[in-house]
Scaffold this motif. Structure first.
Motif, PDB file in Angstrom:
ATOM      1  N   ILE A 104       9.313  -0.172   5.755  1.00 21.92           N
ATOM      2  CA  ILE A 104      10.512  -0.711   4.760  1.00 21.92           C
ATOM      3  C   ILE A 104      10.211  -0.284   3.295  1.00 21.92           C
ATOM      4  O   ILE A 104      11.111  -0.185   2.427  1.00 21.92           O
ATOM      5  CB  ILE A 104      10.604  -2.370   4.737  1.00 21.92           C
ATOM      6  CG1 ILE A 104      11.970  -2.930   4.250  1.00 21.92           C
ATOM      7  CG2 ILE A 104       9.535  -2.983   4.199  1.00 21.92           C
ATOM      8  CD1 ILE A 104      12.270  -4.329   4.350  1.00 21.92           C
ATOM      9  N   ALA A 105       8.742   0.147   3.007  1.00 17.34           N
ATOM     10  CA  ALA A 105       8.547   0.579   1.760  1.00 17.34           C
ATOM     11  C   ALA A 105       9.278   1.923   1.450  1.00 17.34           C
ATOM     12  O   ALA A 105       9.473   2.227   0.088  1.00 17.34           O
ATOM     13  CB  ALA A 105       6.872   0.555   1.706  1.00 17.34           C
TER      14      ALA A 105
ATOM     15  N   ARG B   3      -4.945  -3.241  -7.560  1.00 19.40           N
ATOM     16  CA  ARG B   3      -4.786  -4.384  -7.034  1.00 19.40           C
ATOM     17  C   ARG B   3      -3.594  -4.580  -6.229  1.00 19.40           C
ATOM     18  O   ARG B   3      -2.394  -4.438  -7.142  1.00 19.40           O
ATOM     19  CB  ARG B   3      -5.097  -5.335  -7.929  1.00 19.40           C
ATOM     20  CG  ARG B   3      -4.952  -7.027  -7.685  1.00 19.40           C
ATOM     21  CD  ARG B   3      -5.714  -7.757  -8.590  1.00 19.40           C
ATOM     22  NE  ARG B   3      -4.885  -7.585  -9.926  1.00 19.40           N
ATOM     23  CZ  ARG B   3      -3.948  -8.455 -10.227  1.00 19.40           C
ATOM     24  NH1 ARG B   3      -3.488  -9.313  -9.417  1.00 19.40           N
ATOM     25  NH2 ARG B   3      -3.447  -8.417 -11.470  1.00 19.40           N
ATOM     26  N   LEU B   4      -3.181  -4.401  -5.179  1.00 18.67           N
ATOM     27  CA  LEU B   4      -1.988  -4.474  -4.453  1.00 18.67           C
ATOM     28  C   LEU B   4      -0.945  -5.333  -5.036  1.00 18.67           C
ATOM     29  O   LEU B   4       0.219  -4.979  -5.242  1.00 18.67           O
ATOM     30  CB  LEU B   4      -2.041  -4.571  -2.824  1.00 18.67           C
ATOM     31  CG  LEU B   4      -2.846  -3.290  -2.287  1.00 18.67           C
ATOM     32  CD1 LEU B   4      -2.718  -3.192  -0.892  1.00 18.67           C
ATOM     33  CD2 LEU B   4      -1.895  -2.107  -2.791  1.00 18.67           C
TER      34      LEU B   4
ATOM     35  N   SER C 278       1.829   6.269  -7.455  1.00 25.18           N
ATOM     36  CA  SER C 278       0.876   7.171  -7.542  1.00 25.18           C
ATOM     37  C   SER C 278       1.253   8.668  -7.913  1.00 25.18           C
ATOM     38  O   SER C 278       1.042   9.523  -8.780  1.00 25.18           O
ATOM     39  CB  SER C 278      -0.222   7.626  -6.463  1.00 25.18           C
ATOM     40  OG  SER C 278       0.250   7.919  -5.205  1.00 25.18           O
ATOM     41  N   ARG C 279       2.613   8.633  -7.206  1.00 26.37           N
ATOM     42  CA  ARG C 279       3.278   9.940  -7.366  1.00 26.37           C
ATOM     43  C   ARG C 279       4.005   9.781  -9.015  1.00 26.37           C
ATOM     44  O   ARG C 279       4.470  10.925  -9.627  1.00 26.37           O
ATOM     45  CB  ARG C 279       4.483  10.191  -6.429  1.00 26.37           C
ATOM     46  CG  ARG C 279       3.846  10.478  -5.004  1.00 26.37           C
ATOM     47  CD  ARG C 279       4.829  11.045  -4.161  1.00 26.37           C
ATOM     48  NE  ARG C 279       4.415  10.820  -2.702  1.00 26.37           N
ATOM     49  CZ  ARG C 279       4.542   9.827  -2.042  1.00 26.37           C
ATOM     50  NH1 ARG C 279       5.658   9.150  -2.194  1.00 26.37           N
ATOM     51  NH2 ARG C 279       3.900   9.940  -0.726  1.00 26.37           N
ATOM     52  N   LYS C 280       4.029   8.809  -9.345  1.00 26.35           N
ATOM     53  CA  LYS C 280       4.704   8.390 -10.658  1.00 26.35           C
ATOM     54  C   LYS C 280       3.441   8.318 -11.734  1.00 26.35           C
ATOM     55  O   LYS C 280       3.716   7.758 -12.971  1.00 26.35           O
ATOM     56  CB  LYS C 280       5.776   7.353 -10.741  1.00 26.35           C
ATOM     57  CG  LYS C 280       6.820   7.459  -9.824  1.00 26.35           C
ATOM     58  CD  LYS C 280       7.572   6.185  -9.868  1.00 26.35           C
ATOM     59  CE  LYS C 280       9.045   6.343  -9.268  1.00 26.35           C
ATOM     60  NZ  LYS C 280       9.690   7.447  -9.831  1.00 26.35           N
TER      61      LYS C 280
ATOM     62  N   ALA D 213       0.944  -1.112  -0.048  1.00 23.12           N
ATOM     63  CA  ALA D 213      -0.054  -0.102   0.012  1.00 23.12           C
ATOM     64  C   ALA D 213       0.908   1.345   0.092  1.00 23.12           C
ATOM     65  O   ALA D 213       0.642   2.321  -0.932  1.00 23.12           O
ATOM     66  CB  ALA D 213      -1.107  -0.092   1.236  1.00 23.12           C
ATOM     67  N   LEU D 214       1.792   1.372   0.778  1.00 26.07           N
ATOM     68  CA  LEU D 214       2.714   2.538   0.823  1.00 26.07           C
ATOM     69  C   LEU D 214       3.536   2.545  -0.617  1.00 26.07           C
ATOM     70  O   LEU D 214       3.709   3.553  -1.118  1.00 26.07           O
ATOM     71  CB  LEU D 214       3.778   2.133   1.855  1.00 26.07           C
ATOM     72  CG  LEU D 214       3.251   2.360   3.320  1.00 26.07           C
ATOM     73  CD1 LEU D 214       4.254   2.130   4.378  1.00 26.07           C
ATOM     74  CD2 LEU D 214       2.752   3.656   3.437  1.00 26.07           C
TER      75      LEU D 214
END
Length: 857
Positions: A696-697, A329-330, A321-323, A314-315
């Motif tokens: 860790i993401a 779907r994770l 999303s910033r890209k 999710a992180l």
């Protein structure tokens, strides 16, 4: 009832049962209209209301229907599998022996994992809902002699419908009356331009009328339309487990096996000791044995693993999303990291989706400007047609058009195949201009001999380069004599960044294939310009007529793997291409934007809906791009690989630590006669180790240069080696602790009890686990760049401070002296360097094995 088959040219065909024939006897897409009317038991006068009602009962509603599993059944699936079984067994044992605190904590974690997975699955169910929404809500139907508006769901085979500008075709139809109609069916077939229809032609459900109006007879409804067949493919696509789900299952199987093996050793030892050695067996001893098994079972469960992976993904999704890549779907993040073949559509992804004029072929025109102005005069003023827009944009001097006064305009006629405009020039002279298909304009100009051959050759040359040809003519004698001015060529040019993006993709170890609904010549030209290659084939020439994507001929599979792409592709072809590549052990990413792409998007390991995609495509895709072009995909792959490496590092750490805890519990029980950790301590270890690691993401990692995959034998081997040394570290501290308990001199210095020794082991595993994570997070030395990211460091430092305070002040665990805490930390820091050396030797070994076997990193 309407059924779907496949015609020889790869286009869908539909048959419907009527009163006088079966579906097999008449092909309703190709039969003459008289046979169509006879087969459907209808006429150009339409149906009566009573007949329509009976057919609605017979054929069903004109809507997509599907079987849905109940929400409860889908939710209960998350309580079934290796890791859930382990958690459930631990909860049951906790209840049996009355450890209600353990029972509550374990049950909450089990429920959280199920709710998180169920929530993500619900998002995927939107694909069919979006396809339904694409059906026309209303239709104009001829009933009882009059046209009336009815719900599209009430349209039946044999109905006569009227389709006008801006309306959605409500079902699969054959046009029977009217001058002409231009249909935009790009979302269904991938064709980049509207298709002109005439009497006898077919119209597909879900396509949109762009110009003109015609009436038509309905030959297929609901799931028995081209649109409906696409929905069926979506419903059947993507049913298998993802690679990450399979990896989690394999890790669970491995830990279950190891747990059962150690449980047998532990129970066997306890029974032997109580019955044979001590000869003091009581049934109350069974409770003690169950308590030991419970501790071992809880120790073996990576209770937070599903949660950590979900939150880490999710992180990562937030970072994507910033890209300009939205993740729906994770688990697709991990799939994207392993993609080695990228199948991309052409229009709007590799190209600008904007027709422009190319170099013209001049005949009677003095220059290119004269030819383009003539074409603009033969276009409807203010038209939004893509061809007309391209011509208008090509006029260099707009004032040239103002020298003419427009008169009568005749729209494109699919019979004559040209438009016709009458104008008056500045001198008051009447002129006529026509533009359309080169053969039709040549016929209008009465070209013969060498002139006619020159037109044919020019069209052939343009087609060879994937260019569309449009001829223009002029008459100064009120249509008595026409001059062939020349041929305009149009193209949808590649995006400026497409060639560079394809090169970047190949540097990342990706093979790129173009999949387009346009002609092969057009696809080949664009593919060559962007650097994909020129081996582009017609999909209908590769796949059999009776296409079954689940049972493709080996010849077709081999061809799919070798070629650079396909033209004239239909939904079943795209779906089959993905299935064929997956059958050859490739991980496939597929881009698309239309309804026709939805089945392939859902079946692909990672379906990517490009910018401007339809609702159906976005719902079926795992990743949705909000920026145009393909460069965003490569950026997303870079980020996905970094995320995958972070999760892989966590898995190594988690499996190694789980092996450490299980082994230490058994060794301490068998050799030293006491339990080194309580159930509460083990649950605390899981929380203290795993909760901060969700950050860790954000960690800094070196980006893999090649696709990364779950290679379980390597993961488990590496985790096993690291786990073995972690066991040696913990058992070494345990041996020191046991010696401390029996050494009066040490005890006089700092007294230590068995309960306090449990706290020592607890502190070592909590702190040592995070130090091990710092070791395994990179293949280089743990103190070399890139260093851990600040969020990860802060989270772990916070956890370690909490663990030290818990041990120093006796929160939830027996209190131990601060001097012992300091000694434990010195011991762990020394071992950190030992484990780092072991890790680098291990990675060198695995790296050498990789190179020799040809496997990817």
């Amino acid at each position: 009832m309407a059924t779907s088959t496949s015609s020889g040219d790869g286009k869908p065909t539909t048959a419907a049962s009527g009163n006088s024939a079966t579906p097999d006897q008449v092909n309703l897409q190709k039969a003459d209209l008289t046979s169509v009317f006879a087969t459907l038991g209808t006429s150009a006068k339409g149906l009566t209301g009573a007949d329509a009602k009976s057919r609605l009962q017979k054929f069903g509603p004109n809507a997509i229907t599907e079987k849905e599993e109940s929400a409860w059944r889908r939710f209960l699936h998350y309580f079934w599998g290796p890791i859930p079984w382990m958690i459930e067994a631990a909860a049951l044992l906790s209840a049996i022996i009355g450890h209600w605190a353990d029972f509550a904590i374990i049950s909450v974690l089990l429920l959280y994992n199920a709710v998180a997975g169920f929530w993500q699955e619900r998002k995927a169910s939107r694909a069919l809902a979006a396809l339904k929404a694409g059906m026309a809500p209303k239709a104009e139907v001829l009933r009882d002699g009059d046209y009336q508006a009815v719900d599209a769901a009430e349209v039946v085979p044999g109905d006569i419908v009227r389709v006008r500008l801006g309306q959605i075709v409500p079902a699969d139809v054959r046009f029977i009356d009217g001058d002409f109609i231009s249909i935009d069916q790009a979302a269904l077939t991938g064709e980049s331009l509207p298709v002109d229809k005439k009497v006898g032609d077919i119209g597909y459900s879900g396509s949109i009328a762009k110009r003109g109006a015609m009436s038509a007879v309905v030959i297929g409804t609901g799931s028995n339309t081209f649109f409906g067949r696409t929905a069926k493919l979506v419903a059947s696509a993507g049913k298998g487990m993802s690679h990450s789900q399979r990896a989690m299952t394999q890790i669970g199987d491995f830990l279950i096996f190891f747990c059962l093996l150690l449980a047998l050793i532990l129970v066997g030892y306890e029974l032997y000791h109580d019955i044979v050695v001590a000869k003091d067996w009581h049934w109350s001893s069974a409770v003690d044995i169950l308590r030991l098994v419970l501790v071992l079972l809880i120790a073996s469960i990576p209770v937070a693993m599903p949660s950590v992976v979900t939150v880490t993904n999710a992180l990562g999704a937030l970072a994507l999303s910033r890209k300009k890549a939205i993740v729906s779907r994770l688990e697709s993040i991990e799939e994207l990291a392993g993609v080695d073949i990228l199948c991309t559509d052409k229009t709007g992804t590799l190209t600008k989706n904007q027709l422009t004029l190319h170099e013209p072929k001049l005949f009677d025109a003095e220059d290119a400007d004269t030819l383009i102005v003539g074409a603009a005069l033969a276009s409807e003023a203010g038209s939004s047609d893509p061809i007309d827009c391209a011509i208008a944009a090509g006029v260099k001097d707009p004032s040239a058009l103002r020298r003419y006064t427009r008169g009568d305009f005749t729209p494109f006629d699919p019979v004559t195949k040209y438009t016709l405009a009458k104008v008056t020039d500045a001198d008051g002279k009447a002129l006529s201009f026509a533009k359309g298909a080169p053969q039709a304009i040549a016929k209008l100009c009465a070209l013969e001999g060498d002139a006619a051959k020159k037109v044919e050759q020019s069209v052939a040359d343009l087609a060879e380069h994937g260019l569309r040809a449009l001829a223009v003519s002029m008459s100064a004698n009120d249509g008595d004599h026409w001059s062939f001015l020349g041929i305009l060529s149009l193209e949808d040019p590649p995006r400026e960044d497409s060639r560079e993006t394809i090169a970047r993709a190949r540097e990342h170890g990706l093979a790129v294939k173009m999949i387009t609904g346009d002609d092969v010549a057009i696809g080949k030209e664009i593919a060559e310009q962007v650097g994909i290659g020129t081996n582009i084939l017609n999909a209908a020439d590769v796949f059999p007529k009776d296409l079954n994507p689940d049972h493709l001929p080996q010849k077709s599979i081999d061809c799919v793997e070798k070629v650079d792409g396909f033209g004239r592709v239909f939904p079943e072809h795209k779906y089959a291409i993905v299935k064929a590549l997956q059958g050859q052990h490739h991980q496939v990413a597929m881009t698309g934007d239309g309804v026709n792409d939805a089945p392939a998007l859902k079946q692909a390991d990672c379906g990517i809906a490009v910018s401007g995609a339809t609702d159906a495509a976005r719902a079926a895709a795992a990743i949705i791009l909000t920026a145009p072009g393909l460069s965003t995909v490569v950026d997303a792959i870079d980020e996905a690989r970094r995320i995958f490496v972070r999760i892989l590092n966590y898995m190594l750490f988690r499996v190694a630590m789980t092996l450490d805890i299980m082994a230490v519990v058994v060794i301490a029980t068998v050799f030293f006669g006491f339990t080194p950790l309580t159930p509460v301590m083990i649950v605390l270890i899981a929380l203290l180790d795993d909760v901060p690691i969700m950050t860790i993401a954000y960690d800094n990692t070196r980006e893999p240069a090649r696709p990364v995959h779950w290679q379980m034998h390597r993961l488990l081997f590496g985790a096993g080696v690291l786990g073995l040394f972690a066991i040696a570290q913990t058992v070494g501290l345990l041996l020191i602790g046991m010696e401390w308990l029996g050494n009066k001199e040490w005890q006089s210095w700092i007294a230590l009890s068995k309960e306090q020794l449990q706290t020592v082991v607890f502190l070592q595993i909590v702190a040592g686990g995070h130090l091990l994570l710092f070791v395994v997070r990179a293949r280089h030395a743990f103190y070399a760049k890139p260093w851990p990211a600040r969020p990860l460091v802060v989270a772990i430092l916070g956890t370690q401070v909490l663990a030290v305070l818990m041990c120093g002040f006796g929160w939830l665990v027996p209190k131990i002296p601060w001097a012992i805490i300091g000694l434990v930390w010195c011991y762990m820091l020394a071992w950190m360097f030992v484990l780092d050396v072991v890790k680098r030797v291990l990675y060198q070994h695995l790296g050498g094995a990789e190179k020799s076997s040809g496997e990817t990193q």
